[in-house]
Design a protein around this motif. Sequence first.
Motif, PDB file in Angstrom:
ATOM      1  N   VAL A   1       0.873  -1.175   0.000  1.00 47.78           N
ATOM      2  CA  VAL A   1       0.000   0.000   0.000  1.00 47.78           C
ATOM      3  C   VAL A   1       0.909   1.224   0.000  1.00 47.78           C
ATOM      4  CG1 VAL A   1      -1.846   1.223   1.200  1.00 47.78           C
ATOM      5  CG2 VAL A   1      -1.755  -1.268   1.272  1.00 47.78           C
ATOM      6  N   ASP A   2       1.142   1.754  -1.184  1.00 50.20           N
ATOM      7  CA  ASP A   2       2.071   2.868  -1.322  1.00 50.20           C
ATOM      8  C   ASP A   2       1.514   3.882  -2.307  1.00 50.20           C
ATOM      9  OD1 ASP A   2       2.290   1.490  -3.684  1.00 50.20           O
ATOM     10  OD2 ASP A   2       4.352   0.808  -3.351  1.00 50.20           O
ATOM     11  N   ARG A   3       2.349   4.791  -2.719  1.00 50.92           N
ATOM     12  CA  ARG A   3       1.920   5.853  -3.637  1.00 50.92           C
ATOM     13  C   ARG A   3       1.395   5.273  -4.952  1.00 50.92           C
ATOM     14  NH1 ARG A   3       4.084  10.775  -5.757  1.00 50.92           N
ATOM     15  NH2 ARG A   3       2.843  11.214  -7.630  1.00 50.92           N
ATOM     16  N   GLN A   4       2.066   4.271  -5.499  1.00 48.19           N
ATOM     17  CA  GLN A   4       1.636   3.689  -6.766  1.00 48.19           C
ATOM     18  C   GLN A   4       0.254   3.044  -6.636  1.00 48.19           C
ATOM     19  OE1 GLN A   4       4.735   3.340  -5.473  1.00 48.19           O
ATOM     20  NE2 GLN A   4       5.654   4.781  -6.944  1.00 48.19           N
ATOM     21  N   MET A   5       0.026   2.392  -5.509  1.00 44.31           N
ATOM     22  CA  MET A   5      -1.271   1.758  -5.301  1.00 44.31           C
ATOM     23  C   MET A   5      -2.377   2.812  -5.202  1.00 44.31           C
ATOM     24  SD  MET A   5      -3.438   1.061  -2.448  1.00 44.31           S
ATOM     25  CE  MET A   5      -5.087   0.530  -2.852  1.00 44.31           C
TER      26      MET A   5
ATOM     27  N   ASP B   1       2.707   1.872   7.550  1.00 45.93           N
ATOM     28  CA  ASP B   1       2.478   3.315   7.596  1.00 45.93           C
ATOM     29  C   ASP B   1       1.349   3.673   6.641  1.00 45.93           C
ATOM     30  OD1 ASP B   1       2.739   5.950   8.273  1.00 45.93           O
ATOM     31  OD2 ASP B   1       4.566   6.316   7.112  1.00 45.93           O
ATOM     32  N   ASN B   2       0.665   4.740   6.968  1.00 41.23           N
ATOM     33  CA  ASN B   2      -0.368   5.286   6.091  1.00 41.23           C
ATOM     34  C   ASN B   2       0.342   6.119   5.022  1.00 41.23           C
ATOM     35  OD1 ASN B   2      -2.353   6.808   4.843  1.00 41.23           O
ATOM     36  ND2 ASN B   2      -3.424   7.329   6.734  1.00 41.23           N
TER      37      ASN B   2
ATOM     38  N   ALA C   1       2.264   9.731   5.290  1.00 35.29           N
ATOM     39  CA  ALA C   1       3.672   9.900   4.928  1.00 35.29           C
ATOM     40  C   ALA C   1       3.857  11.083   3.978  1.00 35.29           C
ATOM     41  CB  ALA C   1       4.201   8.617   4.289  1.00 35.29           C
ATOM     42  N   LEU C   2       2.928  11.247   3.040  1.00 33.81           N
ATOM     43  CA  LEU C   2       3.006  12.394   2.131  1.00 33.81           C
ATOM     44  C   LEU C   2       2.745  13.702   2.872  1.00 33.81           C
ATOM     45  CD1 LEU C   2       1.183  10.900  -0.989  1.00 33.81           C
ATOM     46  CD2 LEU C   2       3.603  11.510  -0.821  1.00 33.81           C
ATOM     47  N   ARG C   3       1.850  13.674   3.843  1.00 41.22           N
ATOM     48  CA  ARG C   3       1.614  14.883   4.642  1.00 41.22           C
ATOM     49  C   ARG C   3       2.886  15.298   5.369  1.00 41.22           C
ATOM     50  NH1 ARG C   3      -3.091  12.526   6.959  1.00 41.22           N
ATOM     51  NH2 ARG C   3      -2.055  12.648   8.984  1.00 41.22           N
TER      52      ARG C   3
ATOM     53  N   SER D   1      -5.382  15.986   4.937  1.00 45.62           N
ATOM     54  CA  SER D   1      -5.210  14.920   3.945  1.00 45.62           C
ATOM     55  C   SER D   1      -5.850  15.255   2.607  1.00 45.62           C
ATOM     56  CB  SER D   1      -5.813  13.614   4.473  1.00 45.62           C
ATOM     57  OG  SER D   1      -5.109  13.148   5.599  1.00 45.62           O
ATOM     58  N   LYS D   2      -6.917  16.042   2.625  1.00 46.73           N
ATOM     59  CA  LYS D   2      -7.657  16.276   1.382  1.00 46.73           C
ATOM     60  C   LYS D   2      -6.800  16.932   0.301  1.00 46.73           C
ATOM     61  CE  LYS D   2     -12.324  17.491  -0.049  1.00 46.73           C
ATOM     62  NZ  LYS D   2     -13.634  18.025   0.391  1.00 46.73           N
TER      63      LYS D   2
END
Length: 451
Positions: free
Chosen positions: A46-50, A89-90, A94-96, A104-105
């Motif tokens: 479960v990552d950015r690509q997913m 990790d969510n 992680a991007l936040r 998150s939005k």
Amino acid sequence: MSAWHDPDRTVVDAFLVKSQFRPGSVPTYRWFLCTFEDVARRHPAVDRQMLDAWLKEMQKRWRLSTLLNQVCIVDRFLDHLVEIGLIADNPVAALRRRYNVKQSKPIWRALASPNPDESLAALRRPAPFGSVLGDFMQDHVMLMRSRGYQYEAQAHWLLRFDRFLQARPDLAEQPLEAMIASWAAAKPTRNHAAECQKLARILTKARFRLDPTIPPKRFNPRPEREVAREHRQPHIFSPADVRRMLDTARTYPSPDAPLRPLTLYTMIMLAYCAGLRRSELAWLDLGDVDLQSSTITIRETKFYKTRILPLSDSVAVELRAYIDARRRAGGPQNPKSGLFWHAHLNDRYRPEAVTTMITNVMRRAGLKPASGRTGPRVHDLRHSMVVNRILQWYRSGINPQEKLHFLSTYMGHRDLHSTLVYITVTQDLLQEASERFRALGAPCLVTEARP
């Protein structure tokens, strides 16, 4: 395969049960999360690509605006997966952290854009206290908080100044006064000028603490005075206005939450009769109410003060009725549970929710416009409590000056000066004060005629 195996959707169902969503929303949320799981099965992690793959698939079925209104459920589901140990990790969290974004939005919106990398880069915010003065300002904030100050507003001023300095690397070699002058020139508003004056006092005092050879300078108080004159006057509710709000709260439409009308009624009653702040209403626990002695305990709120407030008999009766209704509605009886509880998430109301609901009552009662920020505020109930209490003292023949220290303690103020801010001179208050002076003070001005 994905990081978790859930062919029977037990993970999704457990999350939905834990979240206690409204029954009508559960089927939609379940379908939404099941589609997320289906895409996750086709990816090793479960990552950015997913996330990109899932968003592309969902955009074929949903409009982007509708999709962005639902992704918060996926975000909470990812947090749940982290909590139960199914993923490390969510990826949204992680991007936040990577781009220093609080919500998150915006991350989801950037991921759903035609060029996600550019959109994410545009979201990047400067790191907190990352400027040339960052360590100096952060140390000062930590020092003041270690001394017992909350130091929230001051920290926000320093962070805004820090972001400005990060955007202006050409000021790195300039003296502190030049940096502050450039910051003051960035916006021509009075509020900004007043904030710069406060900021300058903070920084020069902090510098003096490190280097006593540089004394703090005196600054012009005029900008702060001009801003203070522009502050809007609090709205003072009459007893009739408060009664109208209470009646409106009793009939507040809430078919999905039958306890809410009585909750609002009790909130408004305590906000006015006990002068509670919205945060104090939100953080009241069931165990803070002592019906035997008709008191409530307000624990470590503003200025870290705890106080025990006696209530009138009529308020105690209404509070008992609410607690009984809360128990019948299935509210938890743990003394640490929130007094103002709602069944939707089986939790207490947050301060923001308290503000929203009471504001809606004001609008329905015709005391505030249907939209916008103009009109009375929730905090004006606290102001009204002070003014109307002083009016009652005048009308009962009591000298208010002898009672102000008691009122200050009841309100949870640090000193009497904080209470004086709440004494708004209304026409009724001015009339009563003038009448008291006429009865008691005027005879002292009459001199006997000399022979």
